[in-house]
Scaffold this motif. Structure first.
Motif, short mmCIF file in Angstrom:
data_model
loop_
_atom_site.label_atom_id
_atom_site.label_comp_id
_atom_site.label_asym_id
_atom_site.label_seq_id
_atom_site.Cartn_x
_atom_site.Cartn_y
_atom_site.Cartn_z
N VAL A 46 1.10 -1.53 0.00
CA VAL A 46 0.07 -0.30 0.18
C VAL A 46 0.69 1.22 0.30
O VAL A 46 1.87 1.46 1.28
N LEU A 47 0.62 2.03 -0.70
CA LEU A 47 1.24 3.02 -1.41
C LEU A 47 0.58 4.74 0.23
O LEU A 47 -0.51 4.81 -0.49
N ILE A 48 1.41 4.90 0.90
CA ILE A 48 0.70 6.23 1.64
C ILE A 48 2.10 7.10 1.33
O ILE A 48 2.87 7.51 1.69
N PRO A 49 0.55 8.54 1.01
CA PRO A 49 1.91 9.52 0.09
C PRO A 49 2.36 10.33 1.92
O PRO A 49 1.47 9.82 3.31
N GLU A 50 3.43 10.76 2.33
CA GLU A 50 4.41 11.45 2.99
C GLU A 50 3.76 12.65 2.79
O GLU A 50 3.43 13.36 2.14
N ARG A 51 2.75 13.48 3.94
CA ARG A 51 2.47 14.51 3.95
C ARG A 51 3.81 15.62 3.88
O ARG A 51 3.83 15.46 5.39
#
Length: 186
Positions: A46-51
């Motif tokens: 799963v790709l969780i974008p960084e803020r």
């Protein structure tokens, strides 16, 4: 009873009908649906974008102004909105400039504070180093004086009584000088 009829009966008991689709999900239901979808393919990464922590800087002010207001007495109904947008951009630009100057000032203060702390640490270290060196030197001098005293006593033809008196006097002098040097260190 067949499996399909039994499932239909269970669904009806639960209050759900099979043909009815629900389009307006609550946030909880949306989250549950997304998690269920993710858990179906558990092996897929799963790709969780960084803020990003940085805020976007507002656009630079333009060199020209498109919406020049005329000198007529009455302004149109849209002029207020144009003015409000220009004012908002200007306030955002000023706020950004203030934030940048504040961050720069805090950075400078932080660096100065660290410099001062390092200087104080170096000063303290130097003081302790000198103190240790003085103690070592004093110990060397004491051991050398003891060696000289012992060599003198073995060479000399003095009476044993006088040697005892001298060694006691030397010890008293050594103790007195040691106390004085300790007082100076403090």
């Amino acid at each position: 009873m067949s499996d399909t009829k039994r499932r239909d009966a269970e669904d009806e008991e639960a209050g759900e009908t099979k043909g009815l689709k629900k389009h307006h999900f609550t946030p909880l239901e949306l989250q549950k649906k997304q998690l269920d979808k993710l858990l179906e393919k558990i092996d897929k990464p799963v790709l969780i974008p960084e803020r990003s922590n940085q805020t976007r800087a507002p656009k630079e002010p333009r060199d020209y102004v498109k919406n020049v207001q005329g000198s007529s007495a009455g302004a149109g109904s849209g002029e207020f909105h144009v003015y409000r947008a220009m004012r908002r951009r200007e306030y955002a630009r000023l706020k950004n400039m203030e934030l940048e100057s504040k961050e720069e000032r805090e950075q400078r203060e932080h660096e100065e504070k660290i410099k001062a702390m390092r200087a104080a640490d170096e000063e303290k270290t130097e003081k302790n180093r000198n103190k240790r060196q003085r103690r070592k030197q004093r110990a060397r001098n004491n051991s050398l004086s003891k060696k000289k005293d012992s060599s003198r006593s073995s060479e000399g033809n003095e009476d044993e009584e006088s040697e005892g008196e001298h060694s006691q006097d030397d010890r008293k002098d050594n103790k007195r000088s040691k106390r004085e040097s300790d007082d100076e260190d403090k």
